[in-house]
Motif scaffolding. Structure first.
Motif, PDB file in Angstrom:
ATOM      1  N   MET A  69     -66.829  13.796  31.956  1.00 29.53           N
ATOM      2  CA  MET A  69     -67.257  13.993  30.548  1.00 29.53           C
ATOM      3  C   MET A  69     -67.486  12.459  30.476  1.00 29.53           C
ATOM      4  N   GLY A  70     -67.707  12.340  29.189  1.00 27.03           N
ATOM      5  CA  GLY A  70     -68.885  11.405  29.701  1.00 27.03           C
ATOM      6  C   GLY A  70     -67.389  10.463  28.292  1.00 27.03           C
ATOM      7  N   VAL A  71     -68.198   8.878  27.678  1.00 23.54           N
ATOM      8  CA  VAL A  71     -67.857   7.848  26.693  1.00 23.54           C
ATOM      9  C   VAL A  71     -68.614   7.669  26.004  1.00 23.54           C
ATOM     10  N   ASP A  72     -68.094   7.510  24.140  1.00 25.81           N
ATOM     11  CA  ASP A  72     -69.190   6.645  23.842  1.00 25.81           C
ATOM     12  C   ASP A  72     -69.124   5.304  23.166  1.00 25.81           C
ATOM     13  N   LEU A  73     -70.134   4.836  24.203  1.00 22.09           N
ATOM     14  CA  LEU A  73     -70.020   3.745  23.541  1.00 22.09           C
ATOM     15  C   LEU A  73     -69.804   2.453  22.488  1.00 22.09           C
ATOM     16  N   LEU A  77     -59.522   6.746  30.847  1.00 21.36           N
ATOM     17  CA  LEU A  77     -59.763   5.669  31.903  1.00 21.36           C
ATOM     18  C   LEU A  77     -61.548   5.173  31.019  1.00 21.36           C
ATOM     19  N   LEU A  78     -62.443   5.915  30.873  1.00 18.43           N
ATOM     20  CA  LEU A  78     -63.441   5.795  30.933  1.00 18.43           C
ATOM     21  C   LEU A  78     -64.012   5.072  28.867  1.00 18.43           C
ATOM     22  N   GLU A  79     -62.689   4.917  28.099  1.00 17.16           N
ATOM     23  CA  GLU A  79     -62.354   4.262  27.372  1.00 17.16           C
ATOM     24  C   GLU A  79     -61.558   3.204  27.682  1.00 17.16           C
ATOM     25  N   ALA A  80     -60.946   3.229  28.470  1.00 16.75           N
ATOM     26  CA  ALA A  80     -60.376   1.855  28.897  1.00 16.75           C
ATOM     27  C   ALA A  80     -61.411   0.405  29.481  1.00 16.75           C
ATOM     28  N   ALA A  81     -61.922   1.181  30.299  1.00 15.83           N
ATOM     29  CA  ALA A  81     -63.304  -0.224  31.027  1.00 15.83           C
ATOM     30  C   ALA A  81     -64.717   0.311  29.830  1.00 15.83           C
ATOM     31  N   ALA A  82     -64.457   0.694  29.591  1.00 22.29           N
ATOM     32  CA  ALA A  82     -65.824   1.088  27.776  1.00 22.29           C
ATOM     33  C   ALA A  82     -65.245  -0.661  26.735  1.00 22.29           C
ATOM     34  N   VAL A  83     -63.996  -0.650  26.715  1.00 22.83           N
ATOM     35  CA  VAL A  83     -63.561  -1.784  26.206  1.00 22.83           C
ATOM     36  C   VAL A  83     -63.246  -2.551  26.743  1.00 22.83           C
ATOM     37  N   GLY A  84     -63.557  -2.901  28.077  1.00 24.66           N
ATOM     38  CA  GLY A  84     -63.652  -4.039  28.318  1.00 24.66           C
ATOM     39  C   GLY A  84     -62.469  -4.963  29.242  1.00 24.66           C
ATOM     40  N   ALA A  85     -61.214  -3.572  29.154  1.00 24.65           N
ATOM     41  CA  ALA A  85     -59.911  -3.872  29.686  1.00 24.65           C
ATOM     42  C   ALA A  85     -59.696  -4.216  31.201  1.00 24.65           C
ATOM     43  N   VAL A  92     -64.604   5.509  39.219  1.00 20.29           N
ATOM     44  CA  VAL A  92     -64.796   4.500  37.947  1.00 20.29           C
ATOM     45  C   VAL A  92     -64.329   2.738  38.563  1.00 20.29           C
ATOM     46  N   VAL A  93     -62.826   3.172  39.521  1.00 21.25           N
ATOM     47  CA  VAL A  93     -62.165   1.897  39.479  1.00 21.25           C
ATOM     48  C   VAL A  93     -62.201   1.150  41.643  1.00 21.25           C
ATOM     49  N   VAL A 106     -66.142  -2.266  32.370  1.00 22.77           N
ATOM     50  CA  VAL A 106     -67.702  -2.575  31.558  1.00 22.77           C
ATOM     51  C   VAL A 106     -68.724  -1.839  31.959  1.00 22.77           C
ATOM     52  N   HIS A 107     -69.597  -2.661  33.449  1.00 19.99           N
ATOM     53  CA  HIS A 107     -70.516  -2.314  33.963  1.00 19.99           C
ATOM     54  C   HIS A 107     -69.904  -1.074  34.559  1.00 19.99           C
ATOM     55  N   ALA A 108     -69.408  -0.721  34.647  1.00 19.76           N
ATOM     56  CA  ALA A 108     -68.623   0.946  35.215  1.00 19.76           C
ATOM     57  C   ALA A 108     -68.852   2.503  34.203  1.00 19.76           C
ATOM     58  N   ALA A 109     -68.435   1.453  32.963  1.00 13.75           N
ATOM     59  CA  ALA A 109     -67.809   2.969  31.813  1.00 13.75           C
ATOM     60  C   ALA A 109     -70.086   2.910  31.604  1.00 13.75           C
ATOM     61  N   ALA A 110     -70.330   1.745  31.640  1.00 15.94           N
ATOM     62  CA  ALA A 110     -71.776   2.544  31.649  1.00 15.94           C
ATOM     63  C   ALA A 110     -72.582   3.178  31.964  1.00 15.94           C
TER      64      ALA A 110
END
Length: 401
Positions: free
Chosen positions: A200-204, A311-319, A332-333, A372-376
């Motif tokens: 699935m994806g994440v809305d950046l 996990l994707l949302e956490a990565a996308a917000v730069g956690a 992802v991690v 953040v780079h991984a979430a992209a």
């Protein structure tokens, strides 16, 4: 009602089947099926068929996606599909009486939808019950199945495995969310040219907005997800209980059958249970964290994470992320690059990783940038394009997308 006539410019028609779907915007129910349907609607005339849940409209259109919810049990008791079916069954075994009712109601709902809409392809989320019902109710329509975790890792009884093999054998293509799950599909007889790993994806956009607006709270640990066994939140509480020299607080977002026992376990500790929250509040809470924890484990019934959208949302917000080293998660991690990985169930290792993220500013900053780079790579637009490729190929009879 007769089906609309075809013209040379008519877009191909897609019927999406799911059992977990928001009742309304930002209600806190995972919205990954809707997010993907929005992307599928870029090319396909898209309709979603899903079970009725309390408070939801019987039919509506959301961002160009037509949604229809079918009844399957007397409304007063109808709660099997309110959240995750497997978790709901585990929480209350009496809900088993709703299972055959749901399958039968879905069968007739799919038949009606196929007669009325004449879809070119069906996209079924979860092998059981959606893909099973589609294979029975619409055998002439190409079927794409997406497995998410529980339908591969759990449901391990021999009759259910045979049923899944039967479903996959009648599918044009099967997608899954991590490499290990694809290997399981191959063992069950799915040819490699008819399966693929597409998470699935994440809305950046909303994630970037949350990242820009939030203020990180020192010592703030955040965990988001259904309060069920496989999330491993009990291990997280025990790990934090042993952190004595570093100030910390824990916010848990989500609800589920394990909430009462987790609240008892956390008594006397700086732990706040927020319950289920909408997506915007979830993103804001993730963005406020010093560290986000995903201490997932395999449940007793074999169920485990595929690739959690949280996990994707956490990565996308730069956690800065501390997570269990499980298939999907480790895609992802990358350890000490985009977060820290620990062995599932290892409370001491989890504690050490949390302390490092809470105290090592240089490492934490590096892990945030890596996240953040991984979430992209998981942006909804990219993931949606890959699913459209699979659906387009299935609709034209090319099963090796």
């Amino acid at each position: 009602m007769s089906a609309p006539a075809r013209t040379a410019t008519t877009r191909p028609r897609l019927l999406v089947l799911a059992s977990t779907f928001p009742s309304h915007a930002d209600d806190g129910v995972p919205a990954f099926v809707l997010d993907l349907a929005r992307q599928e609607a870029v090319e396909f005339d898209t309709a979603v068929l899903t079970p009725r849940v309390a408070g939801a409209a019987r039919s509506e259109t959301v961002d160009g996606v037509r949604v229809r919810r079918f009844p399957y049990f007397p409304r007063r008791f109808e709660d099997l599909a309110d959240g995750a079916i497997l978790d709901n069954l585990k929480a209350d075994r009496k809900r088993i009486v709703q299972v055959p009712a749901l399958v039968v109601a879905q069968y007739f709902a799919v038949r009606r939808a196929v007669r009325a809409g004449r879809p070119d392809v069906i996209h079924a989320h979860w092998a059981i019950p959606q893909a099973f019902v589609a294979a029975l109710a619409a055998p002439g329509v190409p079927l794409v199945v997406t497995t998410h975790g529980g339908d591969v890792y759990a449901l391990r009884a021999a009759p259910l495995v045979r049923l899944k093999r039967w479903v996959f054998g009648r599918s044009a293509h099967v997608t899954t969310v991590n490499d290990e799950m694809r290997e399981r599909l191959t063992e069950w007889g799915v040819p490699e040219d008819r399966s693929s790993v597409i998470p699935m994806g994440v809305d950046l956009g909303p994630a970037r907005a949350a990242r820009g607006q939030a203020t990180r709270r020192p010592g703030h640990v955040v965990a988001v997800g259904r309060l069920v066994e496989k999330k491993g939140f009990g291990n997280l509480i025990e790990a934090l209980r042993g952190v004595e020299d570093v100030p910390w607080s824990l916010t848990v977002v989500g609800d589920g059958p394990w909430r009462e026992r987790l609240e008892r376990q956390a008594a006397g500790l700086p732990v706040t249970f927020l319950g289920q929250r909408g997506k915007s509040e979830v993103l804001a809470t993730l963005a406020s964290a010093t560290v986000v924890a995903l201490p997932s484990v395999a449940a007793a019934n074999g169920d485990q994470e595929g690739l959690p959208v949280t996990l994707l949302e956490a990565a996308a917000v730069g956690a800065a992320v501390v997570a269990s080293d499980l298939p999907g998660i480790r895609e992802v991690v990358r350890d000490d690059v985009s977060g820290l990985l620990v062995a599932p169930g290892d409370v001491d290792a989890l504690r050490a990783a949390l302390v490092r993220e809470l105290t090592d500013e240089d490492a934490r900053s590096r892990h945030q940038d890596g996240a953040v780079h991984a979430a992209a790579e998981y942006a909804t637009e990219r993931i949606g394009a890959r699913y459209r490729d699979v659906l387009r190929a299935a609709a034209r009879g090319d099963h090796s997308a």
